[in-house]
Design a protein around this motif. Sequence first.
Motif, PDB file in Angstrom:
ATOM      1  N   LEU A   1       0.824  -1.206   0.000  1.00  0.00           N
ATOM      2  CA  LEU A   1       0.000   0.000   0.000  1.00  0.00           C
ATOM      3  C   LEU A   1       0.860   1.258   0.000  1.00  0.00           C
ATOM      4  O   LEU A   1       0.542   2.251  -0.674  1.00  0.00           O
ATOM      5  CB  LEU A   1      -0.937  -0.004   1.203  1.00  0.00           C
TER       6      LEU A   1
ATOM      7  N   LEU B   1      -4.719   1.232   9.387  1.00  0.00           N
ATOM      8  CA  LEU B   1      -4.095  -0.078   9.515  1.00  0.00           C
ATOM      9  C   LEU B   1      -3.114  -0.098  10.685  1.00  0.00           C
ATOM     10  O   LEU B   1      -2.267   0.793  10.806  1.00  0.00           O
ATOM     11  CB  LEU B   1      -3.359  -0.444   8.224  1.00  0.00           C
TER      12      LEU B   1
ATOM     13  N   ARG C   1     -10.466   2.542  10.126  1.00  0.00           N
ATOM     14  CA  ARG C   1      -9.877   2.112   8.853  1.00  0.00           C
ATOM     15  C   ARG C   1      -8.350   2.187   8.868  1.00  0.00           C
ATOM     16  O   ARG C   1      -7.698   1.674   7.943  1.00  0.00           O
ATOM     17  CB  ARG C   1     -10.412   2.962   7.707  1.00  0.00           C
TER      18      ARG C   1
ATOM     19  N   THR D   1      -4.917   3.827   5.366  1.00  0.00           N
ATOM     20  CA  THR D   1      -6.151   3.039   5.447  1.00  0.00           C
ATOM     21  C   THR D   1      -6.006   1.726   4.696  1.00  0.00           C
ATOM     22  O   THR D   1      -5.072   1.535   3.901  1.00  0.00           O
ATOM     23  CB  THR D   1      -7.340   3.804   4.850  1.00  0.00           C
ATOM     24  N   ASP D   2      -6.964   0.849   4.925  1.00  0.00           N
ATOM     25  CA  ASP D   2      -6.967  -0.428   4.221  1.00  0.00           C
ATOM     26  C   ASP D   2      -7.203  -0.255   2.727  1.00  0.00           C
ATOM     27  O   ASP D   2      -6.958  -1.175   1.944  1.00  0.00           O
ATOM     28  CB  ASP D   2      -8.009  -1.371   4.825  1.00  0.00           C
TER      29      ASP D   2
END
Length: 299
Positions: free
Chosen positions: A18, A67, A65, A53-54
Amino acid sequence: MNNFDDAARLLAQPLGDLLLALPEQTKEEITELRVRRGRPLVVMLGSRTCFLTDGGKLINHCSARALSVTDAAFDALFAAVCAYSVHTHMGTLVEGFVTAPNGNRVGIAATAVEKDGTVTAIRDVQSLNIRIAREERGCARGVLNTLFVGRLPSIIVAAPPGGGKTTVLRDLARALSGGFGGRYRKVSIVDERGEFGGFSPGVNTDVLTGFGKKKGIEIAVRTLSPELIVCDEIADDAEVDAIKAGFSSGVAFAVSVHIRDAEDLVHKSIIKKLYLTGEFDYVVLLEEYGDTFSVVDLR
């Protein structure tokens, strides 16, 4: 070289992927990754605090949200920044840091293990702060053109933590040893924390990596005949004494010091001791990685 990508690849999935997928402009603004066991990953963009966030977005508030870093992910990251040999890096870990590949310094928060009043090891590591090292070519140009045309003064570079001191010193060393002003100065860098590693130091630069600043300065003066010695973060009397000895051998210095604000230039003890050598010509007070700076003439 992309030091942010190198840092992101050290993190377990999905965090690593990510981070790598963030827009390039955003990556360039990221200064720190603050990784805490069992808590949300914190991404610093200068003074701005964000959470990942995810969905791979950066948000400025901590929500459900955001992570978090699992125990397994944290342990894998700690192993990776230590190149899978914690024992090898214990000498710096007990000082609160380890230097990851390409010069990213990682701050460590852990429990000290003492023997006879001396910290000999650490345990129960809980936090890792990855500071993204960057090579900003040309960031010292203003300082060079203001102070170094036709001369080689000794300077103290001052800024708060994260203010660009190391980045400017890297660029200064590279330029002076690389032909600035038509001369290839002999430069020695005492790189105690390995933060100059992975960067081009300049064609006429010697780098002493892993030596304490006092010892590194002594070796440079004795064996490398430098015109300029570069040291980051001068902090104690022994280092000041080594600088004095270097001055007596005709060497110029470019060093950095931490300050909170301009008032520290008057009140901070280590800066006073550097002033009192009588050998430094200027203090360079940095703002925005050397693009904006002010100069105090000590002469």
